[in-house]
Design a protein around this motif. Structure first.
Motif, short mmCIF file in Angstrom:
data_model
loop_
_atom_site.label_atom_id
_atom_site.label_comp_id
_atom_site.label_asym_id
_atom_site.label_seq_id
_atom_site.Cartn_x
_atom_site.Cartn_y
_atom_site.Cartn_z
N ASP A 72 0.79 -1.16 0.07
CA ASP A 72 -0.01 -0.01 -0.09
C ASP A 72 0.78 1.44 0.02
N TYR A 107 1.25 4.09 -1.42
CA TYR A 107 0.91 5.28 -2.12
C TYR A 107 1.25 6.59 -1.22
N THR A 139 2.15 10.35 -0.09
CA THR A 139 1.26 11.29 -0.31
C THR A 139 1.81 12.61 -0.55
N GLU A 158 6.93 9.49 12.22
CA GLU A 158 6.21 9.17 11.09
C GLU A 158 6.55 7.52 11.04
N ALA A 217 5.11 5.08 9.36
CA ALA A 217 5.19 4.27 7.93
C ALA A 217 5.66 5.34 6.86
N GLY A 222 7.91 5.20 4.70
CA GLY A 222 8.11 4.88 3.15
C GLY A 222 9.46 5.54 2.79
N ASP A 282 9.81 2.60 9.21
CA ASP A 282 8.88 2.05 8.19
C ASP A 282 9.14 0.43 8.31
N ILE A 283 8.21 -0.58 8.10
CA ILE A 283 8.28 -1.71 7.78
C ILE A 283 9.38 -2.21 7.17
N ASP A 292 8.33 -2.62 12.37
CA ASP A 292 6.83 -2.72 12.49
C ASP A 292 6.23 -2.13 13.14
N PHE A 293 5.59 -0.97 12.93
CA PHE A 293 4.65 -0.03 13.93
C PHE A 293 3.84 -0.81 14.78
C1 SAM Z 1 0.47 4.65 2.16
S1 SAM Z 1 2.18 4.38 2.32
C2 SAM Z 1 2.87 5.81 2.96
C3 SAM Z 1 4.09 6.47 2.71
C4 SAM Z 1 4.50 7.60 3.50
N1 SAM Z 1 3.71 7.79 4.75
C5 SAM Z 1 3.58 8.70 2.48
O1 SAM Z 1 2.56 9.21 3.08
O2 SAM Z 1 4.08 9.08 1.74
C6 SAM Z 1 2.60 2.97 3.44
C7 SAM Z 1 3.81 2.75 4.07
O3 SAM Z 1 3.32 1.95 5.13
C8 SAM Z 1 4.62 0.85 5.19
N2 SAM Z 1 3.90 0.21 6.23
C9 SAM Z 1 3.16 -0.92 5.89
N3 SAM Z 1 2.94 -1.91 6.89
C10 SAM Z 1 3.60 -1.27 8.08
C11 SAM Z 1 3.94 -1.57 9.36
N4 SAM Z 1 3.07 -2.60 10.01
N5 SAM Z 1 4.72 -0.90 10.11
C12 SAM Z 1 5.15 0.14 9.51
N6 SAM Z 1 5.22 0.55 8.12
C13 SAM Z 1 4.35 -0.29 7.31
C14 SAM Z 1 4.76 0.86 3.54
O4 SAM Z 1 6.16 -0.05 3.88
C15 SAM Z 1 4.63 1.94 3.30
O5 SAM Z 1 5.81 2.42 3.16
#
Ligand code: SAM
Length: 131
Positions: free
Chosen positions: A14, A16, A18, A38, A40, A42, A61-62, A67-68
């Protein structure tokens, strides 16, 4: 965002990003804070805008092994992210738990995310919910 089939392919994890203007629009709603997590992050698109606004930013970020949903409390004023949609509910629940001692949680979500009855505990029934 729309719930219609967009025709675009789903991105792994996921991820995507921002658009910068969205994070800038969020800034005035964060109030008087100094530090942000922040969780997640990315590629860091949101984190860079938060940093440019003068905030001290912890980015995890994962994809970097953090893992958050398993993360422990950090010393920050707010948790701010655009969570992966598939685990957005768990992200909010965990963020609220981590900040239950004080602090803010701001999550960018689809406009209809609060419509589901099963998420009432995060909105109308949540004393921490602001808007
Ligand atoms: C929607 S993207 C958002 C990236 C960034 N926050 C932005 O808005 O540009 C989601 C991010 O969540 C990370 N992600 C997914 N599951 C996760 C988890 N359990 N813990 C931490 N990060 C996670 C993915 O690797 C990805 O980078």
């Amino acid at each position: 965002m729309s719930q219609r089939e967009s025709g675009y392919e789903r991105i792994e994890c996921d991820c995507y990003e921002t658009p910068e203007w969205v994070t800038r629009a969020l800034l005035p709603h964060l109030g008087n804070i100094k530090s942000v997590w922040e969780p997640a992050a990315g590629s860091g698109k949101m984190a860079r805008v938060l940093e440019a606004a003068g905030l001290q930013v912890l980015s995890t970020d994962i994809s970097a092994g953090q893992d958050f949903l398993l993360a422990r409390e950090q010393s920050v004023d707010a948790i701010v992210t655009n969570p992966p949609y598939i685990s957005a509910t768990q992200f909010i629940e965990h963020a609220l738990r981590l900040m239950s001692g004080g602090g803010k949680v701001a999550m960018l979500l689809r406009t209809d995310f609060d419509h589901a009855k099963r998420r009432r505990h995060l909105f109308s029934d949540c004393p921490a919910f602001a808007r």
